[in-house]
Write an enzyme that holds these catalytic residues in place. Structure first.
Site, mmCIF file in Angstrom:
data_model
loop_
_atom_site.group_PDB
_atom_site.id
_atom_site.type_symbol
_atom_site.label_atom_id
_atom_site.label_comp_id
_atom_site.label_asym_id
_atom_site.label_seq_id
_atom_site.Cartn_x
_atom_site.Cartn_y
_atom_site.Cartn_z
ATOM 1 N N PHE A 77 -3.814 1.721 4.709
ATOM 2 C CA PHE A 77 -3.007 0.523 4.983
ATOM 3 C C PHE A 77 -1.838 0.404 3.992
ATOM 4 C CE2 PHE A 77 -3.217 -4.158 3.592
ATOM 5 C CZ PHE A 77 -2.097 -4.517 4.320
ATOM 6 N N ASP A 134 -4.718 12.535 1.521
ATOM 7 C CA ASP A 134 -5.739 11.606 2.037
ATOM 8 C C ASP A 134 -6.878 12.407 2.657
ATOM 9 O OD1 ASP A 134 -5.212 8.325 2.968
ATOM 10 O OD2 ASP A 134 -7.034 9.374 3.606
ATOM 11 N N ARG A 173 -0.968 17.433 -17.035
ATOM 12 C CA ARG A 173 -0.450 18.813 -16.959
ATOM 13 C C ARG A 173 1.038 18.835 -16.595
ATOM 14 N NH1 ARG A 173 0.556 22.360 -13.028
ATOM 15 N NH2 ARG A 173 -0.482 21.134 -11.416
ATOM 16 N N TYR A 176 -17.646 -0.548 -6.336
ATOM 17 C CA TYR A 176 -16.201 -0.725 -6.260
ATOM 18 C C TYR A 176 -15.665 -1.373 -7.542
ATOM 19 C CZ TYR A 176 -11.677 -2.234 -4.272
ATOM 20 O OH TYR A 176 -10.345 -2.437 -4.024
ATOM 21 N N THR A 203 -4.485 -8.433 -0.043
ATOM 22 C CA THR A 203 -3.221 -8.160 0.646
ATOM 23 C C THR A 203 -3.498 -7.869 2.116
ATOM 24 O OG1 THR A 203 -2.290 -7.294 -1.400
ATOM 25 C CG2 THR A 203 -1.186 -6.666 0.636
HETATM 26 P P1 NAD Z 1 -7.389 1.709 2.874
HETATM 27 O O1 NAD Z 1 -8.849 1.920 3.061
HETATM 28 O O2 NAD Z 1 -6.570 1.440 4.080
HETATM 29 O O3 NAD Z 1 -6.734 2.925 2.094
HETATM 30 C C1 NAD Z 1 -7.435 3.770 1.223
HETATM 31 C C2 NAD Z 1 -7.052 5.203 1.564
HETATM 32 O O4 NAD Z 1 -7.704 6.095 0.654
HETATM 33 C C3 NAD Z 1 -7.500 5.606 2.969
HETATM 34 O O5 NAD Z 1 -6.440 6.240 3.638
HETATM 35 C C4 NAD Z 1 -8.661 6.567 2.700
HETATM 36 O O6 NAD Z 1 -8.834 7.520 3.734
HETATM 37 C C5 NAD Z 1 -8.241 7.179 1.382
HETATM 38 N N1 NAD Z 1 -9.361 7.738 0.622
HETATM 39 C C6 NAD Z 1 -10.564 7.166 0.365
HETATM 40 N N2 NAD Z 1 -11.315 7.989 -0.372
HETATM 41 C C7 NAD Z 1 -10.580 9.097 -0.612
HETATM 42 C C8 NAD Z 1 -10.803 10.314 -1.312
HETATM 43 N N3 NAD Z 1 -11.967 10.544 -1.944
HETATM 44 N N4 NAD Z 1 -9.824 11.246 -1.342
HETATM 45 C C9 NAD Z 1 -8.639 11.039 -0.707
HETATM 46 N N5 NAD Z 1 -8.376 9.904 -0.025
HETATM 47 C C10 NAD Z 1 -9.325 8.950 0.021
HETATM 48 O O7 NAD Z 1 -7.240 0.500 1.825
HETATM 49 P P2 NAD Z 1 -5.935 -0.198 1.254
HETATM 50 O O8 NAD Z 1 -6.093 -1.640 1.483
HETATM 51 O O9 NAD Z 1 -4.707 0.476 1.707
HETATM 52 O O10 NAD Z 1 -6.141 0.031 -0.311
HETATM 53 C C11 NAD Z 1 -5.384 1.000 -1.036
HETATM 54 C C12 NAD Z 1 -5.708 0.865 -2.521
HETATM 55 O O11 NAD Z 1 -5.357 -0.441 -2.976
HETATM 56 C C13 NAD Z 1 -7.184 1.059 -2.836
HETATM 57 O O12 NAD Z 1 -7.294 1.780 -4.045
HETATM 58 C C14 NAD Z 1 -7.684 -0.345 -3.034
HETATM 59 O O13 NAD Z 1 -8.772 -0.396 -3.899
HETATM 60 C C15 NAD Z 1 -6.473 -1.048 -3.597
HETATM 61 N N6 NAD Z 1 -6.505 -2.491 -3.331
HETATM 62 C C16 NAD Z 1 -6.251 -2.987 -2.088
HETATM 63 C C17 NAD Z 1 -6.318 -4.363 -1.874
HETATM 64 C C18 NAD Z 1 -6.031 -4.991 -0.531
HETATM 65 O O14 NAD Z 1 -6.158 -6.206 -0.405
HETATM 66 N N7 NAD Z 1 -5.605 -4.276 0.478
HETATM 67 C C19 NAD Z 1 -6.685 -5.219 -2.920
HETATM 68 C C20 NAD Z 1 -6.963 -4.660 -4.162
HETATM 69 C C21 NAD Z 1 -6.863 -3.299 -4.359
HETATM 70 N N1 UDP Z 2 -6.915 18.538 -12.909
HETATM 71 C C1 UDP Z 2 -6.375 18.586 -11.659
HETATM 72 N N2 UDP Z 2 -5.093 19.041 -11.510
HETATM 73 C C2 UDP Z 2 -4.349 19.470 -12.551
HETATM 74 C C3 UDP Z 2 -4.926 19.415 -13.846
HETATM 75 C C4 UDP Z 2 -6.208 18.964 -14.004
HETATM 76 O O1 UDP Z 2 -7.006 18.192 -10.677
HETATM 77 O O2 UDP Z 2 -3.210 19.873 -12.322
HETATM 78 C C5 UDP Z 2 -8.282 18.035 -13.084
HETATM 79 C C6 UDP Z 2 -9.210 19.062 -13.677
HETATM 80 O O3 UDP Z 2 -10.135 19.452 -12.685
HETATM 81 C C7 UDP Z 2 -9.925 18.340 -14.809
HETATM 82 C C8 UDP Z 2 -9.410 16.913 -14.748
HETATM 83 O O4 UDP Z 2 -8.246 16.961 -13.978
HETATM 84 O O5 UDP Z 2 -11.305 18.303 -14.572
HETATM 85 C C9 UDP Z 2 -9.103 16.361 -16.117
HETATM 86 O O6 UDP Z 2 -8.151 17.171 -16.724
HETATM 87 P P1 UDP Z 2 -7.964 17.196 -18.301
HETATM 88 O O7 UDP Z 2 -6.926 18.206 -18.608
HETATM 89 O O8 UDP Z 2 -7.749 15.832 -18.795
HETATM 90 O O9 UDP Z 2 -9.390 17.597 -18.842
HETATM 91 P P2 UDP Z 2 -10.145 18.979 -18.933
HETATM 92 O O10 UDP Z 2 -9.506 19.951 -17.988
HETATM 93 O O11 UDP Z 2 -9.983 19.358 -20.349
HETATM 94 O O12 UDP Z 2 -11.539 18.630 -18.552
#
Ligand code: NAD
Ligand code: UDP
Ligand code: UDP
Length: 312
Positions: free
Chosen positions: A12, A32, A105, A144, A174
């Site tokens: 969203f 995503d 990095r 959360y 929001t």
């Molecule tokens: P949303 O669920 O629409 O968006 C979250 C997105 O993150 C989704 O597209 C989902 O597929 C993706 N996602 C989830 N887990 C993932 C993962 N492991 N790897 C990659 N992508 C992943 O929700 P939103 O309302 O758009 O919220 C976006 C951010 O804003 C979130 O971090 C939320 O906590 C924060 N937030 C939103 C609100 C609100 O009112 N909308 C309030 C406070 C905080």
């Molecule tokens: N990482 C990543 N992309 C990068 C560099 C790091 O996803 O380009 C990840 C990596 O897997 C690591 C984490 O980020 O576990 C934290 O990185 P950091 O350098 O802080 O710690 P370290 O590698 O020493 O654990």
């Protein structure tokens, strides 16, 4: 042109953010895993020469070259984040570690989408950034709330320990077009129920309050925060101080949709905060921002979106 990574970019808020970044001429990499996001939220951007969509889960490392990172990946509605609570904490915590490692990095500036949930069920009202919060560490919302709190800790430790340029925004409720119709959040629930002529489900007696910010206002604040001087990491509250009870929200939605749906009362979920309102003095001072869209206007836009979606 800045190369910008938006995690959770098909969600969203993320999809609106990608749109705004492209409109001002940035190059956007949207990452995503489509857990709660939807490709359809960004379909209209796929043909844009400066937009790229990547399916990836942020709990795994990501190696890309970017200058700025907006970290939004995380399910945000109680139904979705409680569906797989362990994965929710992993996304917040491991996701933050990976994105911070990436930022370290490539020396990118990184912004964290934190939440008013870090204040829990607050005993200070409205909530200023200096308030530490009252969060249950072992309840249904903890995956959360505590996940987001730990992510804030990681951001500030990378800032102190590795001199990373960080920005933490605490987002209050929001709403707007592209909210998920079934994610159980109150604004989408009430609108969909009203448009379908179904009963409006009020949890508890409906006297609990929330403050609702329209998505366009929120994105503007996020962009401004990202561009503040390096010595200002936040956290900063972003939200609309207009506070409404859930009963008032239901009345507004019924009025704007011309719906004859009835109100029904259902049990209040555990740990449901009784009140929530942002103190946005810091946002006014540091990013010269306050929300412009009134609840009635934002709801009208959102209703138009859901009307079209339900007709499809
Ligand atoms: P949303 O669920 O629409 O968006 C979250 C997105 O993150 C989704 O597209 C989902 O597929 C993706 N996602 C989830 N887990 C993932 C993962 N492991 N790897 C990659 N992508 C992943 O929700 P939103 O309302 O758009 O919220 C976006 C951010 O804003 C979130 O971090 C939320 O906590 C924060 N937030 C939103 C609100 C609100 O009112 N909308 C309030 C406070 C905080
Ligand atoms: N990482 C990543 N992309 C990068 C560099 C790091 O996803 O380009 C990840 C990596 O897997 C690591 C984490 O980020 O576990 C934290 O990185 P950091 O350098 O802080 O710690 P370290 O590698 O020493 O654990
Ligand atoms: N709520 C409600 N009916 C619904 C959905 C939610 O009365 O159909 C209430 C919920 O109990 C809470 C408020 O609306 O008090 C906001 O809920 P939401 O899930 O949107 O956000 P959060 O609780 O995370 O602020």
């Amino acid at each position: 042109m800045n190369r910008i990574l938006v995690t959770g970019g098909a969600g969203f808020l993320g999809s609106h953010l990608c749109e705004r970044l492209l409109a001002r001429g940035d190059d956007v990499l949207c990452v995503d895993n489509f857990f709660t996001g939807d490709k359809r939220n960004v379909t209209h951007l796929l043909q844009h020469p400066h937009f790229e969509l990547m399916r990836h889960d942020v709990t795994f490392p990501l190696y890309v070259e970017v200058e700025r990172i907006f970290n939004l990946a995380c399910p945000a509605s109680p139904i979705h984040y409680q569906h797989d609570p362990v994965q929710t904490t992993k996304t917040s915590v491991h996701g933050a570690i990976n994105m911070l490692g990436l930022a370290k990095r490539v020396k990118a500036r990184i912004l964290q989408a934190s939440t008013s949930e870090v204040y829990g069920d607050p005993e200070v009202h409205p909530q200023p950034e200096s308030y530490w919060g009252r969060v249950n560490p072992i309840g249904m919302r903890s995956c959360y709330d505590e996940g987001k709190r730990c992510a804030e800790t990681l951001f500030f430790d990378y800032h102190r320990q590795h001199r990373l340029e960080i920005k933490v925004v605490r987002i209050f409720n929001t709403y707007g077009p592209r909210m998920h119709p079934n994610d159980g959040r109150v604004v989408s629930n009430f609108i969909v129920q009203a448009l379908r002529g179904h009963d409006i489900t009020i949890y508890g007696d409906g006297s609990q309050t929330r403050s609702f910010c329209y998505v366009d206002d929120l994105i503007e604040a996020m962009l401004r925060m990202m561009d503040t001087p390096a010595d200002f990491p936040g956290p900063i509250n972003i939200g609309n101080p207009g506070e409404f009870t859930m009963l008032e929200l239901a009345e507004k939605v019924l009025h704007l949709t011309n719906s004859r749906s009835k109100l029904v009362f259902q049990p209040l979920p555990a740990d449901d905060p009784k009140q929530r309102q942002p103190d946005i003095s810091l946002a006014k001072e540091r990013i010269d921002w306050e929300p412009k869209v009134a609840l009635g206007d934002g709801l009208t836009e959102t209703i138009t979106y859901f009307r079209k979606l339900l007709a499809e």
